[in-house]
Scaffold this motif. Sequence first.
Motif, PDB file in Angstrom:
ATOM      1  N   TRP A  47       0.846  -1.203   0.000  1.00 34.92           N
ATOM      2  CA  TRP A  47       0.000   0.000   0.000  1.00 34.92           C
ATOM      3  C   TRP A  47       0.878   1.248   0.000  1.00 34.92           C
ATOM      4  O   TRP A  47       1.771   1.380   0.839  1.00 34.92           O
ATOM      5  CB  TRP A  47      -0.908  -0.013   1.214  1.00 34.92           C
ATOM      6  N   GLN A 103     -14.760  -0.160   5.842  1.00 37.76           N
ATOM      7  CA  GLN A 103     -13.397  -0.550   6.204  1.00 37.76           C
ATOM      8  C   GLN A 103     -12.503  -0.362   4.977  1.00 37.76           C
ATOM      9  O   GLN A 103     -12.991  -0.133   3.879  1.00 37.76           O
ATOM     10  CB  GLN A 103     -13.338  -2.018   6.664  1.00 37.76           C
TER      11      GLN A 103
ATOM     12  N   ASN B  31     -11.676  -7.755  13.522  1.00 34.47           N
ATOM     13  CA  ASN B  31     -12.075  -8.410  12.266  1.00 34.47           C
ATOM     14  C   ASN B  31     -11.676  -7.588  11.042  1.00 34.47           C
ATOM     15  O   ASN B  31     -12.246  -7.739   9.973  1.00 34.47           O
ATOM     16  CB  ASN B  31     -13.579  -8.656  12.244  1.00 34.47           C
ATOM     17  N   TYR B  32     -10.681  -6.742  11.201  1.00 29.91           N
ATOM     18  CA  TYR B  32     -10.285  -5.835  10.133  1.00 29.91           C
ATOM     19  C   TYR B  32      -9.324  -6.534   9.166  1.00 29.91           C
ATOM     20  O   TYR B  32      -8.131  -6.210   9.090  1.00 29.91           O
ATOM     21  CB  TYR B  32      -9.656  -4.568  10.711  1.00 29.91           C
ATOM     22  N   ALA B  34      -9.097  -8.506   5.106  1.00 34.54           N
ATOM     23  CA  ALA B  34      -9.658  -8.841   3.797  1.00 34.54           C
ATOM     24  C   ALA B  34      -8.777  -9.893   3.125  1.00 34.54           C
ATOM     25  O   ALA B  34      -7.589 -10.020   3.436  1.00 34.54           O
ATOM     26  CB  ALA B  34      -9.754  -7.595   2.923  1.00 34.54           C
ATOM     27  N   TYR B  36      -7.812 -11.473  -0.853  1.00 29.57           N
ATOM     28  CA  TYR B  36      -7.849 -11.238  -2.294  1.00 29.57           C
ATOM     29  C   TYR B  36      -7.285 -12.446  -3.036  1.00 29.57           C
ATOM     30  O   TYR B  36      -6.428 -13.171  -2.516  1.00 29.57           O
ATOM     31  CB  TYR B  36      -6.987 -10.021  -2.672  1.00 29.57           C
ATOM     32  N   LEU B  46     -11.167  -8.816  -4.780  1.00 29.72           N
ATOM     33  CA  LEU B  46     -11.619  -8.967  -3.399  1.00 29.72           C
ATOM     34  C   LEU B  46     -12.516 -10.185  -3.264  1.00 29.72           C
ATOM     35  O   LEU B  46     -13.483 -10.352  -4.010  1.00 29.72           O
ATOM     36  CB  LEU B  46     -12.389  -7.716  -2.958  1.00 29.72           C
ATOM     37  N   TYR B  49     -14.241  -9.627   3.066  1.00 32.66           N
ATOM     38  CA  TYR B  49     -13.882  -8.467   3.860  1.00 32.66           C
ATOM     39  C   TYR B  49     -14.489  -8.615   5.248  1.00 32.66           C
ATOM     40  O   TYR B  49     -15.337  -9.486   5.479  1.00 32.66           O
ATOM     41  CB  TYR B  49     -14.320  -7.160   3.187  1.00 32.66           C
ATOM     42  N   ALA B  50     -14.020  -7.772   6.165  1.00 38.55           N
ATOM     43  CA  ALA B  50     -14.430  -7.891   7.572  1.00 38.55           C
ATOM     44  C   ALA B  50     -14.279  -9.344   8.047  1.00 38.55           C
ATOM     45  O   ALA B  50     -15.122  -9.851   8.784  1.00 38.55           O
ATOM     46  CB  ALA B  50     -15.869  -7.395   7.757  1.00 38.55           C
ATOM     47  N   TYR B  87      -3.852 -13.270  -1.090  1.00 37.69           N
ATOM     48  CA  TYR B  87      -3.257 -12.334  -0.134  1.00 37.69           C
ATOM     49  C   TYR B  87      -4.274 -11.938   0.932  1.00 37.69           C
ATOM     50  O   TYR B  87      -5.453 -11.704   0.626  1.00 37.69           O
ATOM     51  CB  TYR B  87      -2.823 -11.042  -0.840  1.00 37.69           C
ATOM     52  N   GLN B  89      -5.006  -8.898   3.853  1.00 39.71           N
ATOM     53  CA  GLN B  89      -4.692  -7.479   4.076  1.00 39.71           C
ATOM     54  C   GLN B  89      -5.322  -7.046   5.386  1.00 39.71           C
ATOM     55  O   GLN B  89      -6.495  -7.332   5.630  1.00 39.71           O
ATOM     56  CB  GLN B  89      -5.245  -6.609   2.952  1.00 39.71           C
ATOM     57  N   LEU B  91      -6.783  -4.119   7.766  1.00 33.35           N
ATOM     58  CA  LEU B  91      -7.463  -2.846   7.559  1.00 33.35           C
ATOM     59  C   LEU B  91      -7.538  -2.057   8.862  1.00 33.35           C
ATOM     60  O   LEU B  91      -8.270  -1.073   8.957  1.00 33.35           O
ATOM     61  CB  LEU B  91      -8.889  -3.115   7.056  1.00 33.35           C
ATOM     62  N   HIS B  94      -3.002   2.278   9.766  1.00 33.85           N
ATOM     63  CA  HIS B  94      -2.014   2.655   8.770  1.00 33.85           C
ATOM     64  C   HIS B  94      -0.614   2.451   9.332  1.00 33.85           C
ATOM     65  O   HIS B  94      -0.384   2.713  10.522  1.00 33.85           O
ATOM     66  CB  HIS B  94      -2.192   4.128   8.387  1.00 33.85           C
ATOM     67  N   PRO B  95       0.351   2.003   8.514  1.00 36.51           N
ATOM     68  CA  PRO B  95       0.158   1.703   7.098  1.00 36.51           C
ATOM     69  C   PRO B  95      -0.584   0.380   6.891  1.00 36.51           C
ATOM     70  O   PRO B  95      -0.312  -0.604   7.594  1.00 36.51           O
ATOM     71  CB  PRO B  95       1.585   1.609   6.564  1.00 36.51           C
ATOM     72  N   LEU B  96      -1.516   0.382   5.947  1.00 32.22           N
ATOM     73  CA  LEU B  96      -2.173  -0.864   5.571  1.00 32.22           C
ATOM     74  C   LEU B  96      -1.101  -1.828   5.073  1.00 32.22           C
ATOM     75  O   LEU B  96      -0.170  -1.421   4.365  1.00 32.22           O
ATOM     76  CB  LEU B  96      -3.196  -0.611   4.458  1.00 32.22           C
ATOM     77  N   PHE B  98      -0.145  -6.040   3.667  1.00 31.72           N
ATOM     78  CA  PHE B  98      -0.589  -7.286   3.065  1.00 31.72           C
ATOM     79  C   PHE B  98       0.310  -8.427   3.538  1.00 31.72           C
ATOM     80  O   PHE B  98       1.495  -8.218   3.851  1.00 31.72           O
ATOM     81  CB  PHE B  98      -0.490  -7.220   1.533  1.00 31.72           C
TER      82      PHE B  98
END
Lengths: 119, 107
Positions: A47, A103, B31-32, B34, B36, B46, B49-50, B87, B89, B91, B94-96, B98
């Motif tokens: 990112w 999110q 639960n943040y 995701a 891919y 995607l 998510y969550a 992958y 990720q 959420l 920051h920084p996000l 992977f």
Amino acid sequence: EVQLVQSGAEVKKPGESLKISCKGSGYSFTNYWIGWVRQMPGKGLEWMGTIYPGDSDTRYSPSFQGQVTISADKSINTAYLQWSSLKASDTAMYYCARRGETQEWFDPWGQGTLVTVSS
Amino acid sequence: DIQLTQSPSFLSASVGDRVTITCRASQGISNYLAWYQQKPGKAPKLLIYAASILQSGVPSRFSGSGSGTEFTLTISSLQPEDFGTYYCQQLSSHPLTFGGGTKVEIK
């Protein structure tokens, strides 16, 4: 259909500048954050930063802060990623993607812009 | 920064197999998370998510679970079109970041 369309592949020399684009359609462009993600050859996803086109509020990864500039022109539904002085190590595929509503997942993604920096 | 460690980094399985990929976070992220899928030469897509919500249009053989620091992506019955790299990720902050990716090969 929500869609992000990126500009075409670029071949540049070290030290040159570059600005690549990402045009959104099929949704209200000003209401969703747009992120940029780098993928170096054969490597994973990184990112770089995210911009809110509505007011150009921008967040950068510390790894990319000062190395690139993210901007947006809401009048033409387009986000940008730019470099003032490219290095060979900037050679990579660059993706833009729309951030999720609640999110920070990314969906959909643009098709990617391949940037090659070589003397 | 929050580090995400995926395992395995590579797996080879047969059509119809149940496949599980794990993603571990260096600190709790609720639960943040995701997931891919990326096929060669294509942009990531995607899936989840969550941590556990299936994105619209994604086949129901894909599922996600977990919370805190440990998460899993499961493919209940592997199909030929499921090859690619997966992958995770985070959420949460920051920084996000992977995970390093899991390459799935169909035997």
